[in-house]
Design a protein around this motif. Structure first.
Motif, PDB file in Angstrom:
ATOM      1  N   PHE A 193      44.476  58.057  73.715  1.00  0.00           N
ATOM      2  CA  PHE A 193      44.758  59.470  73.496  1.00  0.00           C
ATOM      3  C   PHE A 193      45.217  60.116  74.795  1.00  0.00           C
ATOM      4  O   PHE A 193      44.695  59.795  75.868  1.00  0.00           O
ATOM      5  CB  PHE A 193      43.503  60.203  73.008  1.00  0.00           C
ATOM      6  N   SER A 194      46.184  61.037  74.695  1.00  0.00           N
ATOM      7  CA  SER A 194      46.604  61.808  75.864  1.00  0.00           C
ATOM      8  C   SER A 194      45.695  63.008  76.054  1.00  0.00           C
ATOM      9  O   SER A 194      45.498  63.466  77.166  1.00  0.00           O
ATOM     10  CB  SER A 194      48.035  62.313  75.700  1.00  0.00           C
ATOM     11  N   SER A 195      45.207  63.545  74.921  1.00  0.00           N
ATOM     12  CA  SER A 195      44.340  64.711  75.069  1.00  0.00           C
ATOM     13  C   SER A 195      43.354  64.857  73.921  1.00  0.00           C
ATOM     14  O   SER A 195      43.543  64.315  72.827  1.00  0.00           O
ATOM     15  CB  SER A 195      45.173  65.983  75.230  1.00  0.00           C
ATOM     16  N   ALA A 222      34.225  66.299  80.934  1.00  0.00           N
ATOM     17  CA  ALA A 222      33.905  65.211  81.868  1.00  0.00           C
ATOM     18  C   ALA A 222      34.320  63.860  81.287  1.00  0.00           C
ATOM     19  O   ALA A 222      34.899  63.013  81.973  1.00  0.00           O
ATOM     20  CB  ALA A 222      32.407  65.220  82.190  1.00  0.00           C
ATOM     21  N   LEU A 223      34.035  63.678  80.009  1.00  0.00           N
ATOM     22  CA  LEU A 223      34.394  62.429  79.323  1.00  0.00           C
ATOM     23  C   LEU A 223      35.912  62.244  79.330  1.00  0.00           C
ATOM     24  O   LEU A 223      36.417  61.171  79.689  1.00  0.00           O
ATOM     25  CB  LEU A 223      33.868  62.494  77.880  1.00  0.00           C
ATOM     26  N   ALA A 224      36.639  63.277  78.948  1.00  0.00           N
ATOM     27  CA  ALA A 224      38.106  63.203  78.895  1.00  0.00           C
ATOM     28  C   ALA A 224      38.653  62.885  80.283  1.00  0.00           C
ATOM     29  O   ALA A 224      39.525  62.027  80.439  1.00  0.00           O
ATOM     30  CB  ALA A 224      38.686  64.518  78.377  1.00  0.00           C
ATOM     31  N   ARG A 225      38.116  63.565  81.271  1.00  0.00           N
ATOM     32  CA  ARG A 225      38.600  63.357  82.633  1.00  0.00           C
ATOM     33  C   ARG A 225      38.407  61.906  83.055  1.00  0.00           C
ATOM     34  O   ARG A 225      39.297  61.273  83.598  1.00  0.00           O
ATOM     35  CB  ARG A 225      37.823  64.283  83.567  1.00  0.00           C
ATOM     36  N   GLY A 228      40.912  59.732  81.641  1.00  0.00           N
ATOM     37  CA  GLY A 228      42.295  60.074  81.968  1.00  0.00           C
ATOM     38  C   GLY A 228      42.991  60.913  80.910  1.00  0.00           C
ATOM     39  O   GLY A 228      44.211  60.875  80.773  1.00  0.00           O
ATOM     40  N   MET A 229      42.227  61.662  80.155  1.00  0.00           N
ATOM     41  CA  MET A 229      42.811  62.481  79.092  1.00  0.00           C
ATOM     42  C   MET A 229      42.723  63.968  79.447  1.00  0.00           C
ATOM     43  O   MET A 229      41.823  64.388  80.161  1.00  0.00           O
ATOM     44  CB  MET A 229      42.037  62.279  77.781  1.00  0.00           C
ATOM     45  N   ALA A 230      43.684  64.731  78.895  1.00  0.00           N
ATOM     46  CA  ALA A 230      43.646  66.183  79.058  1.00  0.00           C
ATOM     47  C   ALA A 230      42.693  66.779  78.020  1.00  0.00           C
ATOM     48  O   ALA A 230      42.298  66.091  77.069  1.00  0.00           O
ATOM     49  CB  ALA A 230      45.052  66.744  78.868  1.00  0.00           C
ATOM     50  N   THR A 231      42.315  68.039  78.219  1.00  0.00           N
ATOM     51  CA  THR A 231      41.517  68.728  77.199  1.00  0.00           C
ATOM     52  C   THR A 231      42.185  70.056  76.860  1.00  0.00           C
ATOM     53  O   THR A 231      42.551  70.821  77.754  1.00  0.00           O
ATOM     54  CB  THR A 231      40.095  69.051  77.702  1.00  0.00           C
ATOM     55  N   THR A 232      42.329  70.317  75.580  1.00  0.00           N
ATOM     56  CA  THR A 232      42.904  71.579  75.129  1.00  0.00           C
ATOM     57  C   THR A 232      41.821  72.381  74.424  1.00  0.00           C
ATOM     58  O   THR A 232      41.188  71.878  73.494  1.00  0.00           O
ATOM     59  CB  THR A 232      44.064  71.324  74.131  1.00  0.00           C
ATOM     60  N   THR A 238      40.523  85.700  73.636  1.00  0.00           N
ATOM     61  CA  THR A 238      40.375  86.787  74.611  1.00  0.00           C
ATOM     62  C   THR A 238      40.518  86.259  76.039  1.00  0.00           C
ATOM     63  O   THR A 238      40.386  85.060  76.297  1.00  0.00           O
ATOM     64  CB  THR A 238      38.974  87.430  74.514  1.00  0.00           C
ATOM     65  N   GLN A 239      40.737  87.212  76.948  1.00  0.00           N
ATOM     66  CA  GLN A 239      40.824  86.880  78.366  1.00  0.00           C
ATOM     67  C   GLN A 239      39.518  86.236  78.850  1.00  0.00           C
ATOM     68  O   GLN A 239      39.533  85.277  79.611  1.00  0.00           O
ATOM     69  CB  GLN A 239      41.085  88.162  79.153  1.00  0.00           C
ATOM     70  N   ALA A 240      38.400  86.768  78.365  1.00  0.00           N
ATOM     71  CA  ALA A 240      37.096  86.229  78.786  1.00  0.00           C
ATOM     72  C   ALA A 240      36.958  84.772  78.351  1.00  0.00           C
ATOM     73  O   ALA A 240      36.468  83.930  79.111  1.00  0.00           O
ATOM     74  CB  ALA A 240      35.972  87.084  78.196  1.00  0.00           C
ATOM     75  N   GLU A 241      37.412  84.481  77.132  1.00  0.00           N
ATOM     76  CA  GLU A 241      37.357  83.090  76.657  1.00  0.00           C
ATOM     77  C   GLU A 241      38.269  82.194  77.493  1.00  0.00           C
ATOM     78  O   GLU A 241      37.935  81.056  77.806  1.00  0.00           O
ATOM     79  CB  GLU A 241      37.732  83.008  75.174  1.00  0.00           C
ATOM     80  N   HIS A 242      39.434  82.732  77.847  1.00  0.00           N
ATOM     81  CA  HIS A 242      40.359  81.957  78.686  1.00  0.00           C
ATOM     82  C   HIS A 242      39.698  81.618  80.017  1.00  0.00           C
ATOM     83  O   HIS A 242      39.712  80.471  80.453  1.00  0.00           O
ATOM     84  CB  HIS A 242      41.655  82.750  78.926  1.00  0.00           C
ATOM     85  N   ARG A 243      39.101  82.643  80.640  1.00  0.00           N
ATOM     86  CA  ARG A 243      38.469  82.425  81.939  1.00  0.00           C
ATOM     87  C   ARG A 243      37.356  81.377  81.818  1.00  0.00           C
ATOM     88  O   ARG A 243      37.242  80.459  82.621  1.00  0.00           O
ATOM     89  CB  ARG A 243      37.898  83.749  82.456  1.00  0.00           C
ATOM     90  N   MET A 244      36.577  81.516  80.757  1.00  0.00           N
ATOM     91  CA  MET A 244      35.464  80.579  80.551  1.00  0.00           C
ATOM     92  C   MET A 244      35.952  79.130  80.417  1.00  0.00           C
ATOM     93  O   MET A 244      35.449  78.238  81.112  1.00  0.00           O
ATOM     94  CB  MET A 244      34.675  80.981  79.298  1.00  0.00           C
ATOM     95  N   VAL A 245      36.927  78.890  79.547  1.00  0.00           N
ATOM     96  CA  VAL A 245      37.348  77.497  79.333  1.00  0.00           C
ATOM     97  C   VAL A 245      38.065  76.949  80.564  1.00  0.00           C
ATOM     98  O   VAL A 245      37.990  75.746  80.854  1.00  0.00           O
ATOM     99  CB  VAL A 245      38.209  77.300  78.053  1.00  0.00           C
ATOM    100  N   GLU A 246      38.728  77.830  81.310  1.00  0.00           N
ATOM    101  CA  GLU A 246      39.374  77.367  82.538  1.00  0.00           C
ATOM    102  C   GLU A 246      38.307  76.951  83.547  1.00  0.00           C
ATOM    103  O   GLU A 246      38.419  75.898  84.183  1.00  0.00           O
ATOM    104  CB  GLU A 246      40.261  78.471  83.104  1.00  0.00           C
ATOM    105  N   GLU A 247      37.255  77.777  83.661  1.00  0.00           N
ATOM    106  CA  GLU A 247      36.163  77.435  84.583  1.00  0.00           C
ATOM    107  C   GLU A 247      35.454  76.155  84.173  1.00  0.00           C
ATOM    108  O   GLU A 247      34.966  75.396  85.006  1.00  0.00           O
ATOM    109  CB  GLU A 247      35.172  78.595  84.683  1.00  0.00           C
ATOM    110  N   LEU A 248      35.414  75.925  82.860  1.00  0.00           N
ATOM    111  CA  LEU A 248      34.780  74.698  82.372  1.00  0.00           C
ATOM    112  C   LEU A 248      35.658  73.471  82.610  1.00  0.00           C
ATOM    113  O   LEU A 248      35.226  72.342  82.407  1.00  0.00           O
ATOM    114  CB  LEU A 248      34.445  74.825  80.882  1.00  0.00           C
ATOM    115  N   GLY A 249      36.898  73.697  83.003  1.00  0.00           N
ATOM    116  CA  GLY A 249      37.770  72.581  83.355  1.00  0.00           C
ATOM    117  C   GLY A 249      38.745  72.132  82.278  1.00  0.00           C
ATOM    118  O   GLY A 249      39.387  71.087  82.423  1.00  0.00           O
ATOM    119  N   CYS A 250      38.860  72.908  81.203  1.00  0.00           N
ATOM    120  CA  CYS A 250      39.860  72.555  80.190  1.00  0.00           C
ATOM    121  C   CYS A 250      41.242  72.642  80.823  1.00  0.00           C
ATOM    122  O   CYS A 250      41.513  73.562  81.596  1.00  0.00           O
ATOM    123  CB  CYS A 250      39.794  73.506  78.999  1.00  0.00           C
ATOM    124  N   THR A 251      42.117  71.679  80.516  1.00  0.00           N
ATOM    125  CA  THR A 251      43.418  71.665  81.191  1.00  0.00           C
ATOM    126  C   THR A 251      44.479  72.455  80.435  1.00  0.00           C
ATOM    127  O   THR A 251      45.436  72.909  81.027  1.00  0.00           O
ATOM    128  CB  THR A 251      43.894  70.219  81.430  1.00  0.00           C
TER     129      THR A 251
END
Ligand code: C2E
Ligand code: MG
Ligand code: MG
Ligand code: MG
Length: 279
Positions: A193-195, A222-225, A228-232, A238-251
């Motif tokens: 899988f790519s992502s 962590a598992l995806a990383r 070697g897979m991306a996470t979507t 919302t902006q808050a959700e965006h910030r949260m998932v970005e901080e969690l490391g979603c690519t």
């Protein structure tokens, strides 16, 4: 079972059951001719890089505007198409249409297409994809196929072999609605899988502060990383959700905050605009 159920309780529900069955029958009949009547089209939802905000691609989402029933939700007609064995011809049309459209987008913009487990039971799907790529000239790496975990529920049914042949064409695979279905992780290490797409239900629960959902997203990232897979992250509203998932490391991120599913011309215009801005 219905015979010896007896009593009035069962009978009280019978008219409603009958009406539902009748509606399904009529819907199914309408769906049988939806393709030839030109009632199906695709909407394209932006998928964005979580860090840079750059458009990376679109997910093609099937829409049905029925002459008799009006707009019918995919949540309703996709399962019906699967049961009525209509998903193969409809799915083939989706692949051809999405590839033809994506071939007109700027160089790196990908298109993701949803694939039902039933479509992978038939090696004819490999031919469909091969021909769609050849006819439209879309490079294979710009086509992403989204499958769900349920594909792996009946291993040895041929679906895994079909996936391997699709990977050999050079297309990408992503795992859709991760965490909502079958819970075994073995297939993740065996399939390229790519992502991994994290289902909206986790994003929403985590945004509400549910610790379990947060822990699950962290673990999936962590598992995806490590594989070697991306996470979507799906369904970011919302902006808050965006910030949260970005901080969690979603690519990558996808959701109403970045854009609703768009008509084909608007998707094309957005892709071209993004490129003009980036230049
Ligand atoms: P999916 O593949 O998980 O697609 C994401 C769904 O979430 C889409 O629903 C999309 O419109 C919706 N969505 C995206 N962002 C947001 C958001 O921020 N908030 C909310 N509330 N929803 C959001 P849609 O278009 O109704 O499709 C539902 C499902 O139907 C898809 O889920 C997919 O499983 C299936 N589907 C759609 N098109 C096709 C197709 O061409 N073939 C097959 N086999 N299945 C399809
Ligand atoms: Mg999907
Ligand atoms: Mg999904
Ligand atoms: Mg879904």
């Amino acid at each position: 079972r219905s015979k010896d159920a007896g009593g009035g309780v069962f009978h009280a529900y019978e008219p409603k059951l009958h009406a539902e069955a009748e509606e399904r029958r009529l819907l199914e009949m309408a769906l049988r001719t939806a393709l030839e009547r030109g009632e199906l089209h695709l909407a394209y939802q932006p998928v964005v890089d979580a860090g840079t905000g750059q458009l990376t691609g679109f997910e093609a989402l099937l829409r049905w505007h029925s002459a008799e029933f009006g707009n019918v939700s995919p949540a309703k007609f996709i399962p019906l198409a699967e049961e009525a064995r209509l998903i193969a011809p409809i799915g083939a049309w989706v692949v051809r249409t999405a590839c033809a459209e994506a071939a007109r987008w700027p160089g790196h913009v990908r298109v993701a297409v949803n694939v039902s487990p039933d479509q992978l039971q038939d090696a004819g799907f490999v031919t469909t994809v091969t021909q769609a790529l050849a006819t439209t000239g879309l490079p294979a790496e710009r086509l992403e196929l989204e499958v769900t975990e349920s594909v792996f529920m009946h291993e040895g049914t041929g679906a895994v072999r079909v996936l391997e042949r699709l990977l050999d064409l050079g297309v990408r695979l992503s795992l859709d609605d991760f965490g909502t279905g079958y819970s075994s992780l073995g297939y993740l290490s065996r399939t390229r899988f790519s992502s991994i797409k994290i289902d909206r239900s986790f994003v929403q629960a985590a945004a509400k502060g549910e610790r379990e959902a947060l822990a699950i997203i962290r673990a999936v990232v962590a598992l995806a990383r490590s594989l070697g897979m991306a996470t979507t992250a799906e369904g970011v509203e919302t902006q808050a959700e965006h910030r949260m998932v970005e901080e969690l490391g979603c690519t990558k991120v996808q959701g109403y905050f970045f854009g609703r599913p768009l008509p084909v011309e608007e998707a094309r215009a957005l892709a071209n605009r993004r490129i003009a801005h980036a230049a």
